[in-house]
Design a protein around this motif. Structure first.
Motif, PDB file in Angstrom:
ATOM      1  N   SER A  45      -3.143 -13.966  47.339  1.00 31.04           N
ATOM      2  CA  SER A  45      -3.784 -14.542  48.519  1.00 31.04           C
ATOM      3  C   SER A  45      -3.340 -15.982  48.674  1.00 31.04           C
ATOM      4  N   ASP A  46      -3.110 -16.390  49.931  1.00 31.10           N
ATOM      5  CA  ASP A  46      -2.781 -17.795  50.171  1.00 31.10           C
ATOM      6  C   ASP A  46      -4.029 -18.613  50.495  1.00 31.10           C
ATOM      7  N   ASN A  47      -5.218 -17.942  50.441  1.00 29.79           N
ATOM      8  CA  ASN A  47      -6.507 -18.593  50.712  1.00 29.79           C
ATOM      9  C   ASN A  47      -6.586 -19.199  52.107  1.00 29.79           C
ATOM     10  N   THR A  48      -5.697 -18.791  52.966  1.00 33.04           N
ATOM     11  CA  THR A  48      -5.687 -19.329  54.330  1.00 33.04           C
ATOM     12  C   THR A  48      -5.775 -18.222  55.369  1.00 33.04           C
ATOM     13  N   SER A  49      -4.797 -17.315  55.328  1.00 31.46           N
ATOM     14  CA  SER A  49      -4.792 -16.265  56.351  1.00 31.46           C
ATOM     15  C   SER A  49      -4.225 -14.943  55.857  1.00 31.46           C
ATOM     16  N   PHE A  50      -3.952 -14.837  54.550  1.00 29.52           N
ATOM     17  CA  PHE A  50      -3.289 -13.624  54.058  1.00 29.52           C
ATOM     18  C   PHE A  50      -3.818 -13.228  52.684  1.00 29.52           C
ATOM     19  N   ILE A  51      -3.979 -11.922  52.505  1.00 32.96           N
ATOM     20  CA  ILE A  51      -4.308 -11.376  51.189  1.00 32.96           C
ATOM     21  C   ILE A  51      -3.650 -10.002  51.073  1.00 32.96           C
ATOM     22  N   SER A  52      -3.184  -9.684  49.865  1.00 36.43           N
ATOM     23  CA  SER A  52      -2.605  -8.363  49.621  1.00 36.43           C
ATOM     24  C   SER A  52      -2.981  -7.906  48.221  1.00 36.43           C
ATOM     25  N   PHE A  53      -3.013  -6.603  48.037  1.00 36.55           N
ATOM     26  CA  PHE A  53      -3.305  -6.016  46.729  1.00 36.55           C
ATOM     27  C   PHE A  53      -2.803  -4.582  46.725  1.00 36.55           C
ATOM     28  N   ILE A  54      -2.606  -4.050  45.532  1.00 34.13           N
ATOM     29  CA  ILE A  54      -2.091  -2.689  45.389  1.00 34.13           C
ATOM     30  C   ILE A  54      -3.108  -1.838  44.642  1.00 34.13           C
ATOM     31  N   LEU A  55      -3.361  -0.655  45.194  1.00 31.19           N
ATOM     32  CA  LEU A  55      -4.210   0.338  44.538  1.00 31.19           C
ATOM     33  C   LEU A  55      -3.292   1.397  43.933  1.00 31.19           C
ATOM     34  N   PRO A  56      -3.153   1.422  42.595  1.00 30.47           N
ATOM     35  CA  PRO A  56      -2.266   2.422  41.977  1.00 30.47           C
ATOM     36  C   PRO A  56      -3.040   3.664  41.529  1.00 30.47           C
ATOM     37  N   ASP A  57      -2.351   4.770  41.498  1.00 31.88           N
ATOM     38  CA  ASP A  57      -2.912   5.991  40.929  1.00 31.88           C
ATOM     39  C   ASP A  57      -2.931   5.848  39.407  1.00 31.88           C
ATOM     40  N   PRO A  58      -4.059   6.107  38.751  1.00 32.01           N
ATOM     41  CA  PRO A  58      -4.106   5.988  37.279  1.00 32.01           C
ATOM     42  C   PRO A  58      -3.039   6.833  36.576  1.00 32.01           C
ATOM     43  N   MET A  59      -2.614   7.929  37.220  1.00 32.34           N
ATOM     44  CA  MET A  59      -1.601   8.800  36.628  1.00 32.34           C
ATOM     45  C   MET A  59      -0.180   8.388  37.014  1.00 32.34           C
TER      46      MET A  59
END
Length: 475
Positions: A45-59
């Motif tokens: 996150s740039d704490n201004t206007s953008f955030i990203s994250f990844i949800l992975p499959d446990p397998m």
């Protein structure tokens, strides 16, 4: 085997001002990502206007990357790799949408709104009073609440005229129903006409440090003076409301506005209603605005030629023009189908049959019979509401817009309806509307509105199927 990436992009219209963009990003980080930190990787996150994250499959079979860019509108991109289950993508999308709505709700608590109609009295924004709310529900919620109120009145009539009380009660209800348009007119604060077609709305977002000071410094009376002065300097002399004038007035009362915290919009309500009327081949009804923060719209009247449409300023604040149009289309379906009259007849028939024909069952079943009878009436009322959703989608051609509007208005209910038990309760509630999750998902599944030939029959089938599905989820 090579797995290609798939990208789902969508936007979320928002009422938040630019100075709240960074707050939105931090809100998602602290209230969505952090509580699920074990589920996500590559958080940025740039704490201004953008955030990203990844949800992975446990397998390790798939992953889904979420990117959110704050703005107007909010841009969302979900990039998937591998066989990501559809329910995972749907949940991510719903999580993001509900997150935005929860944040907007918090922003509203630290904001103030001014609404005006040119040529109409300047009045304060307020929550609806209890008495107005009862009258509003009586004449706008499919007439079923109207009927229940009169059951109570009927008990008193019975002591006077005995066996003729039910008939007198139905006649009295019908007389009031014939004048429902005039009664609803009195619930509104402003009338929209071709000469006064628009509602002007000023929204100002207060920062945390400003909020308490502002509320302490500016009483309701002071805010009304400010609102009236802004009106006199702009709309009263044929000018649009603008930041410079608003800031000038506020400055005289010791408050300096920030341009990035203020948004001003003009909604041409008359044109929106006129467009919907054209799509439904109906005359333009009387249009009244209730200056209340509750987002809602309702249509009533004994027939389309005497129809009346009530819209709250809260609805105009939260929705965009195309979303307002879709909600108005829903209400036009009620007018075109004479739904208030149909449901009045249904409720009255049940009441008269219960009193004159089925009364022996009351001795054996007691309140259980009453519960079953009213549950049946409300369940049938759900057919009409579902039909109105479909007809709005068919006539206007954009079911996804109505789905978006319903999400915004009812996001709190959508949160609860994620639980299977709550979904069944929503189907059994004495509420003329089907569960919101059902209405939204149904609209989003429509691929070709032109193929729907009989909206009411389709709605009956869909409601029954939705109820059965909710029952199965309990097993």
């Amino acid at each position: 085997m090579h797995m290609s990436e798939n990208i789902l992009s969508f936007t979320i219209d928002t009422e938040i001002t630019p100075d709240a963009y960074s707050d939105l990003i931090r809100f998602f980080y602290h209230h969505y990502v952090l509580p699920r930190i074990s589920h996500f990787v590559n958080i940025f996150s740039d704490n201004t206007s953008f955030i990203s994250f990844i949800l992975p499959d446990p397998m390790g079979r798939w992953w889904a990357k979420v990117e959110i860019v704050a703005g107007r509108p909010i841009a969302v991109r979900i990039t998937t790799w591998g066989p990501v289950p559809k329910r995972v993508i749907e949940k991510l999308r719903e999580d993001i949408f509900i997150g935005v709505q929860i944040f907007e709700e918090e922003v509203r608590r630290r904001s103030f709104y001014f609404a005006w109609v040119e040529g109409e009295p300047v009045i304060p924004e307020r929550a609806p009073s209890k008495s107005r709310n009862v009258i509003y529900r009586m004449f706008t919620e499919s007439m079923v609440f109207f009927f229940i109120i009169f059951i109570i009145i009927g008990a008193f009539l019975f002591m006077i005229v005995r066996m003729y009380a039910p008939l007198m009660l139905v006649v009295l209800q019908f007389i009031l129903f014939l004048f429902s348009d005039k009664i609803i007119m009195r619930l509104g604060n402003w009338q929209i006409t071709p000469e006064k077609p628009s509602v002007h709305i000023l929204h100002y977002h207060l920062r945390d440090e400003e909020h308490k000071i502002f509320r302490r410094k500016f009483s309701r009376e002071t805010l009304m003076k400010i609102k009236a002065e802004i009106y006199e300097k702009t709309l009263a002399v044929g000018r649009r409301v603008d930041f410079t004038t608003a800031n000038e007035v506020f400055s005289r009362y010791g408050f300096t506005c920030r341009p990035e915290s203020m948004s001003i919009k003009v909604i041409n309500v008359y044109d929106i209603v006129k467009k919907a009327a054209g799509k439904f081949s109906l005359p333009i009804p009387k249009i009244v605005i209730a200056n209340t923060i509750i987002p809602n719209a309702a249509a009533s009247g004994p027939c389309p030629s005497r129809g009346i449409l009530l819209i709250t300023s809260g609805l105009l604040v939260q929705l965009e023009d195309d979303e307002i149009l879709s909600v108005v289309g829903h209400e036009f379906s009620h007018l075109k189908g004479r739904d208030p009259l149909m449901l009045f007849m249904l409720s009255s028939a049940e009441y008269l049959l219960r009193v004159y024909v089925f009364w022996p069952f009351l001795f054996f079943l007691g309140y259980f019979y009453l519960f079953l009878a009213l549950a049946a009436v409300y369940f049938i009322a759900k057919f009409f509401e579902a039909k109105a959703d479909l007809e709005s989608a068919i006539r206007l051609g954009r079911p996804e817009v109505l789905a978006e509007a319903l999400r915004k208005i009812g996001f709190r209910r959508l949160q609860f309806e994620r639980m299977p038990t709550y979904r069944l309760q929503e189907w059994l509630r004495w509420d003329p509307h089907p569960p919101l999750y059902f209405r939204v998902s149904r609209l989003e599944r429509i691929s070709d509105v032109e193929k729907i030939k009989h909206p009411f029959i389709r709605s009956i089938k869909d409601n029954i199927a939705g109820f059965i599905e909710a029952l199965r989820m309990q097993q």
